[in-house]
Scaffold this motif. Structure first.
Motif, short mmCIF file in Angstrom:
data_model
loop_
_atom_site.label_atom_id
_atom_site.label_comp_id
_atom_site.label_asym_id
_atom_site.label_seq_id
_atom_site.Cartn_x
_atom_site.Cartn_y
_atom_site.Cartn_z
N PHE A 86 0.86 -1.18 0.00
CA PHE A 86 0.00 0.00 0.00
C PHE A 86 0.88 1.21 0.00
CE2 PHE A 86 0.52 -1.57 4.29
CZ PHE A 86 1.24 -0.56 4.84
N HIS B 243 6.27 4.95 -0.96
CA HIS B 243 7.19 5.82 -0.25
C HIS B 243 8.47 5.13 0.05
CE1 HIS B 243 5.49 4.16 3.58
NE2 HIS B 243 4.49 4.02 2.78
N ASN B 244 9.36 5.88 0.64
CA ASN B 244 10.69 5.35 0.86
C ASN B 244 10.82 4.88 2.29
OD1 ASN B 244 10.56 7.70 2.26
ND2 ASN B 244 12.71 8.12 2.00
N LEU C 112 11.61 5.09 6.28
CA LEU C 112 11.01 6.03 7.22
C LEU C 112 12.00 6.38 8.29
CD1 LEU C 112 8.48 5.39 9.97
CD2 LEU C 112 8.90 7.47 8.73
N SER D 294 15.41 12.66 8.30
CA SER D 294 14.98 13.99 7.90
C SER D 294 15.76 15.17 8.48
CB SER D 294 13.52 14.13 8.25
OG SER D 294 13.24 15.39 8.68
N GLY E 45 -1.99 7.04 8.81
CA GLY E 45 -0.53 6.95 8.66
C GLY E 45 0.16 7.59 9.85
N GLY F 60 3.54 8.00 10.23
CA GLY F 60 4.93 8.32 9.90
C GLY F 60 5.23 9.75 10.31
N TYR F 61 6.19 10.35 9.61
CA TYR F 61 6.62 11.71 9.95
C TYR F 61 5.46 12.71 9.93
CZ TYR F 61 11.61 10.67 9.64
OH TYR F 61 12.87 10.19 9.86
N ILE F 62 4.73 12.70 8.82
CA ILE F 62 3.69 13.72 8.67
C ILE F 62 2.61 13.51 9.72
CG2 ILE F 62 1.86 14.61 7.14
CD1 ILE F 62 3.74 14.20 4.79
N GLU G 134 3.93 14.55 13.25
CA GLU G 134 4.08 16.00 13.42
C GLU G 134 2.71 16.69 13.48
OE1 GLU G 134 8.56 16.78 11.61
OE2 GLU G 134 6.88 17.57 10.48
N GLU H 133 -3.21 3.17 11.45
CA GLU H 133 -1.89 2.76 10.93
C GLU H 133 -2.00 1.33 10.39
OE1 GLU H 133 1.34 3.95 10.31
OE2 GLU H 133 1.51 1.88 9.62
N ALA H 134 -1.50 1.15 9.18
CA ALA H 134 -1.64 -0.14 8.51
C ALA H 134 -0.76 -1.23 9.13
CB ALA H 134 -1.28 0.01 7.04
N THR I 234 -0.03 9.04 4.16
CA THR I 234 0.35 7.66 3.85
C THR I 234 1.53 7.59 2.88
OG1 THR I 234 -1.44 7.77 2.22
CG2 THR I 234 -1.92 6.62 4.26
N GLY I 235 2.38 8.55 2.95
CA GLY I 235 3.57 8.54 2.10
C GLY I 235 3.43 9.47 0.90
N MET J 153 13.55 10.48 1.30
CA MET J 153 12.68 11.64 1.00
C MET J 153 12.83 12.73 2.06
SD MET J 153 9.32 9.86 -0.52
CE MET J 153 8.95 10.10 -2.24
N ALA K 28 14.96 13.98 11.42
CA ALA K 28 14.34 14.41 12.67
C ALA K 28 12.85 14.57 12.48
CB ALA K 28 14.95 15.73 13.14
N1 LIG Z 1 10.46 15.99 9.75
C1 LIG Z 1 10.65 15.45 8.55
O1 LIG Z 1 11.76 15.24 8.12
C2 LIG Z 1 9.50 15.10 7.70
C3 LIG Z 1 8.23 15.58 8.00
C4 LIG Z 1 7.20 15.22 7.16
C5 LIG Z 1 7.44 14.45 6.05
N2 LIG Z 1 8.69 14.01 5.78
C6 LIG Z 1 8.95 13.16 4.60
O2 LIG Z 1 7.78 13.05 3.84
C7 LIG Z 1 7.57 11.70 3.47
C8 LIG Z 1 6.13 11.36 3.61
O3 LIG Z 1 5.73 11.36 5.00
P1 LIG Z 1 4.54 10.46 5.48
O4 LIG Z 1 4.40 10.59 6.94
O5 LIG Z 1 3.36 10.68 4.60
O6 LIG Z 1 5.04 9.01 5.07
P2 LIG Z 1 5.78 7.92 5.92
O7 LIG Z 1 6.32 6.98 4.94
O8 LIG Z 1 6.70 8.56 6.88
O9 LIG Z 1 4.62 7.24 6.79
C9 LIG Z 1 3.47 6.72 6.20
C10 LIG Z 1 2.78 5.82 7.19
O10 LIG Z 1 1.50 5.52 6.65
C11 LIG Z 1 1.24 4.13 6.83
N3 LIG Z 1 0.28 3.77 5.76
C12 LIG Z 1 0.50 3.73 4.44
N4 LIG Z 1 -0.64 3.43 3.78
C13 LIG Z 1 -1.61 3.30 4.72
C14 LIG Z 1 -3.01 3.04 4.68
N5 LIG Z 1 -3.65 2.82 3.54
N6 LIG Z 1 -3.71 3.00 5.85
C15 LIG Z 1 -3.07 3.22 7.02
N7 LIG Z 1 -1.75 3.49 7.12
C16 LIG Z 1 -1.03 3.53 5.99
C17 LIG Z 1 2.61 3.48 6.72
O11 LIG Z 1 2.65 2.22 7.34
C18 LIG Z 1 3.50 4.49 7.42
O12 LIG Z 1 3.59 4.25 8.80
C19 LIG Z 1 8.44 10.85 4.37
O13 LIG Z 1 9.19 10.00 3.53
C20 LIG Z 1 9.33 11.78 5.11
O14 LIG Z 1 10.66 11.50 4.80
C21 LIG Z 1 9.71 14.31 6.59
#
Ligand SMILES: NC(=O)c1ccc[n+]([C@@H]2O[C@H](COP(=O)([O-])OP(=O)(O)OC[C@H]3O[C@@H](n4cnc5c(N)ncnc54)[C@H](O)[C@@H]3O)[C@@H](O)[C@H]2O)c1
Ligand SMILES: Cc1cc2nc3c(=O)[nH]c(=O)nc-3n(C[C@H](O)[C@H](O)[C@H](O)COP(=O)(O)OP(=O)(O)OC[C@H]3O[C@@H](n4cnc5c(N)ncnc54)[C@H](O)[C@@H]3O)c2cc1C
Length: 582
Positions: free
Chosen positions: A34, A37-38, A40, A43, A269, A271-273, A276, A292-293, A364-365, A417, A448
Motif C-alpha cells: 500500500f 514511499h521510501n 522512514l 529527515s 498513517g 509516519g513523519y507527517i 508532526e 496505521e496499517a 500515507t507517504g 525523502m 528528525a
Molecule cells: N520531519 C521530517 O523530516 C519530515 C516531516 C514530514 C514528512 N517528511 C517526509 O515526507 C515523506 C512522507 O511522509 P509520510 O508521513 O506521509 O510518510 P511515511 O512513509 O513517513 O509514513 C506513512 C505511514 O502511513 C502508513 N500507511 C501507508 N498506507 C496506509 C493506509 N492505507 N492505511 C493506514 N496506514 C497507511 C505506513 O505504514 C506508514 O507508517 C516521508 O518520507 C518523510 O521523509 C519528513
C-alpha cells in the motif's frame, strides 16, 4: 491502480505503488502493499541552510569554465531535433525542478563555475518551502509554545504563573504562510544573484541532453545541456478508495493552510507527517485518532524509540489509535453527515470498524512526481514512478546502465525523502560534474521528527544493525543515556528522553544513533558528522563538551560504549600478573 494526485497547481494521474520499504541504509525489508514511499528513518531542514550557502557562494563566486568539465562553447545553438545528442550546449547544467534539491545543486554548480539553468513549473522552493518542512515547522513552533504555556504542572515546577494561553487560528496560519513566502523569496533571490537562469515552465526531456520547457498552453522552448539533473520531487500519495475533497478529507498540502481546526480528526498513517500533525492538532485542541496499517505506531522508527515516543507523545495526549488496519474507503463530510472511514484488517482485508469523524488527514507517504518527463524517449523506465539511479545519482536505463550526463536527485529517486538529502545529492552530483568523484553516504544523513520533544536519528535501527551483524558476522552492542541525568535538561524541567547508540564493539564503528528528547534534532549532528567523517567511538569519546549543555547527553553516550579493546586493556595486566606469578 491509479490515484489522482495534485502538485501545486497541477493535477496528474500516477500509478499506485507497490511496497512500503521500511528502513534504509544497509538493511531493508519490503512489507505490505500500500502506498508509495521510501524508508522512514530520516529527515531535517535543508533549503534553509541556503542562506549559509548563499554567503559562501557569493564570496567565492567567480564564473569560470572548469577545464575538467569540458563545457565547450556555451553560446546558444539550436538543439538537434532528430533524437541525437547535441554537440554544443546552451548550459553546462540544466536542472528540472526548483525545490530544495534543485536549489542546492544550482548554487553549488555556479560555485563551480558551471553555466546553470533551473526549470520550474510551479513556484520556486517546491514541497519543502511551500508545502512541507517550512510551513510545518512554523505550525510546530506554535504547537511547542502552546504546550508549554498550557502545561501548568511544568510551569509551576519552574515557579512561573501565567494566565490562560490562547491563539488566533488565522494568525497562526499566516505565520506559516508568511514564513514560506519569505524563504521562497530567499531561495529565488539567491539563485538570481548568482546568475542561475530561472526558466519558467514544465520541463521534459526530448532527446539526450535536450530539454524542452514551457508554460502549459504556451509554445515550448528548447535548451541543450551538457548535464541534466532531474529534481522534480514528489506529491502526497492517496491510497485508492480515499476521496480527498480538500476540506474535510485532505493531505498535508491542505492541512498546512490551517483553514480550520477539527474537533476530532483521524490521521491515516503514523509516519513523519502523521506524527508532526498530531503534535500540532492536539496542541491546538483537536482529538486525534491514528489509523496505521502496520502492527504498531511509528513503524519506521527504532522500536525502542517508538515505544518511548508512544509513552511520551501519544498516551498522555488526546490521541487514540487503530493499528494493523487500512483505511479502505474514506468519504468526505456531506449533507450534515460526518467523514466516514471504513477500516479493514491489513492482512485479512476483513472489515474491522467504521469511524465517523470531523476530518481525515491522509499521511500515507508520497509518490514521485515524474510523469511526463519524457524518460521513455531515452530508454529509462521508472520503478513505481521513481527514477532509478546508481550510488552517484546517475540515472539508469532499462538495461541498468548509467545514462551519460543524466542524474536524478531528491524525492524523485526515492532514496531518502528528505530536504537535506535532496540538496546533498545535488551537491554530490555537481562535484562529479566538476570532475571530483563523490558518493554521498546516505547512512550518515540524519533525520528528525519535530514533535515536542523531538525525535532524531542517523544510520541503522537496532534490528537493522543486528540483521547486518548476523549477515556479515560482527557483534553489535548498544549504549544508552537518559536525559534525566543531564543538568541542562533538568534545569529546563525537560528530563524525559533517551539517547541510544548502536555500534560495533570490535571496531568502534557507530552504526546508528537515535535520540528522543529536548532539541534532539540539533543534537544528532555530532553523531551524523562522526559517521560522515568515518570517526569511531574511540575518536570522539574523549572530545570535551561544555557543561551544562544538552550535548553532554551524547558525551555520556559515547563514553558509555564498551569497546572490545578496552576489555582487553583491563585484562592484560591480570594475565601478565598471572603469568609472572606462575
Ligand atoms: N520531519 C521530517 O523530516 C519530515 C516531516 C514530514 C514528512 N517528511 C517526509 O515526507 C515523506 C512522507 O511522509 P509520510 O508521513 O506521509 O510518510 P511515511 O512513509 O513517513 O509514513 C506513512 C505511514 O502511513 C502508513 N500507511 C501507508 N498506507 C496506509 C493506509 N492505507 N492505511 C493506514 N496506514 C497507511 C505506513 O505504514 C506508514 O507508517 C516521508 O518520507 C518523510 O521523509 C519528513
Ligand atoms: C508536510 C511535510 C513536511 C516535511 N518536513 C520535512 C522536514 O522537516 N525536513 C525534511 O528534511 N524534509 C521534510 N519534508 C520532505 C521534503 O519536503 C522533501 O524531501 C523535499 O522537498 C524534496 O525536495 P526535492 O527538491 O526532491 O523536491 P520538491 O521539493 O518536491 O521540488 C520539486 C520541484 O520540481 C517542480 N517540478 C516537478 N516536475 C517538474 C517539471 N516537469 N518541470 C518543471 N518543474 C517541475 C515542482 O513544482 C517542485 O517545485 C516534508 C514533507 C512534507 C510533505
Amino acid at each position: 491502480m491509479e490515484a489522482m494526485l495534485t502538485c501545486g497547481n497541477w493535477t496528474q494521474t500516477l500509478g499506485c505503488v507497490g511496497k512500503v520499504r521500511l528502513g534504509g541504509g544497509g538493511v531493508s525489508s519490503d512489507k505490505t502493499v500500500f502506498g508509495a514511499h521510501n524508508g522512514l528513518r530520516r529527515s531535517s531542514s535543508a533549503g534553509l541552510s541556503s542562506v549559509a550557502k548563499e554567503l559562501r557562494v557569493v564570496s567565492s563566486f567567480r564564473r569560470r569554465q572548469a577545464a575538467n568539465v569540458g563545457a565547450g562553447d556555451l553560446s546558444v545553438r539550436a538543439a538537434s531535433g532528430n533524437g541525437a545528442a547535441p554537440k554544443q550546449f546552451d548550459y553546462d547544467v540544466v536542472i528540472i525542478g526548483a525545490g530544495v534539491g534543485g536549489h542546492g545543486a544550482a548554487l553549488h554548480a555556479v560555485e563551480k563555475g558551471l553555466k546553470t539553468a533551473i526549470i520550474e513549473g510551479d513556484v520556486v522552493g517546491g514541497t519543502c518551502v511551500n508545502r512541507g518542512c517550512v510551513p510545518s515547522k512554523a505550525l510546530l513552533a506554535v504547537s511547542g509554545r502552546m504546550r508549554e504555556l498550557r502545561d501548568e504542572h511544568h510551569l509551576k515546577a519552574l515557579g512561573i504563573q501565567v494566565g490562560a494561553a490562547n491563539f488566533d487560528r488565522q494568525s497562526v496560519a499566516d505565520h506559516a504562510n508568511n514564513l514560506a513566502t519569505k524563504i521562497r523569496g530567499n531561495l529565488t533571490n539567491s539563485m538570481k544573484a548568482l546568475g542561475v537562469d530561472i526558466l519558467t515552465g514544465v520541463g521534459s526531456i526530448v532527446a539526450p541532453q535536450v530539454v524542452k520547457y514551457g508554460k502549459i498552453g504556451f509554445s515550448d522552448k528548447t535548451v541543450t545541456a551538457r548535464n541534466i539533473i532531474i529534481a522534480t520531487g514528489s506529491v502526497p500519495f492517496v491510497p485508492p478508495g480515499i476521496e480527498v475533497d480538500g476540506k474535510t478529507v485532505f493531505t498535508s498540502d491542505h492541512a498546512l493552510k490551517l483553514e480550520w481546526i477539527p474537533d476530532w480528526i483521524t490521521i491515516v498513517g503514523s509516519g513523519y507527517i502523521g506524527l508532526e500533525f498530531s503534535d500540532v492538532y492536539t496542541a491546538l485542541g483537536s482529538e486525534v485518532t491514528f489509523v496505521e496499517a502496520l502492527d504498531g505506531l511509528m513503524p519506521g522508527f527504532d522500536p525502542e524509540i517508538g515505544k518511548l515516543a508512544q509513552r511520551i507523545l501519544i498516551n498522555p495526549r488526546k490521541i487514540d489509535y487503530h493499528v494493523g488496519v487500512l483505511a479502505k474507503k474514506i468519504t468526505p463530510a456531506k449533507d450534515g453527515k460526518p467523514v466516514q472511514i471504513e477500516l479493514v484488517d491489513t492482512k485479512t482485508k476483513e472489515p474491522k470498524d467504521i469511524l465517523e469523524v470531523d476530518a481525515a488527514l491522509i499521511a500515507t507517504g508520497r509518490s514521485p512526481f515524474t510523469k511526463g518527463l519524457g524518460l521513455e524517449k531515452i530508454n529509462v523506465t521508472t520503478q513505481r514512478g521513481f527514477v532509478p539511479v546508481d550510488e552517484r545519482m546517475q540515472v539508469l536505463d532499462s538495461e541498468g546502465k548509467p545514462v551519460p550526463h543524466l542524474y536524478c536527485i531528491g524525492d524523485a529517486n526515492g532514496k531518502m525523502m528528505l530536504a537535506h538529502a535532496a540538496s546533498a545529492q545535488g551537491i554530490s552530483v555537481i562535484e562529479q560534474i566538476a570532475g571530483r568523484d563523490n558518493i554521498l553516504n546516505h547512512n550518515s544523513v540524519p533525520a528528525a521528527c519535530f514533535t515536542h520533544p523531538e525525535i532524531s536519528m542517523v544510520g541503522l535501527t537496532e534490528p537493522q544493525a543486528r540483521a547486518l551483524g548476523t549477515e556479515e558476522g560482527f557483534k553489535v552492542s548498544v549504549a544508552k543515556t537518559s536525559f534525566k541525568a543531564n543538568t541542562k535538561a533538568l534545569a529546563e524541567n525537560e528530563g524525559e528522553g533517551l539517547a541510544k547508540m548502536i555500534y560495533r564493539p570490535d571496531t568502534g564503528e557507530i552504526l546508528g544513533v537515535h535520540i528522543l528528547g529536548l532539541h534532539a534534532a540539533d543534537l544528532i549532528h555530532e553523531a551524523s558528522n562522526a559517521i560522515a567523517m568515518g570517526n569511531t567511538i574511540r575518536d570522539i569519546k574523549f572530545a570535551v563538551h561544555a557543561h551544562p549543555t544538552l550535548s553532554e547527553v551524547l558525551d555520556e553516550l559515547f563514553k558509555a560504549a564498551k569497546l572490545d579493546e578496552e576489555h582487553a586493556a583491563v585484562e592484560t595486566p591480570k594475565e601478565v600478573l598471572e603469568s609472572v606469578s606462575a
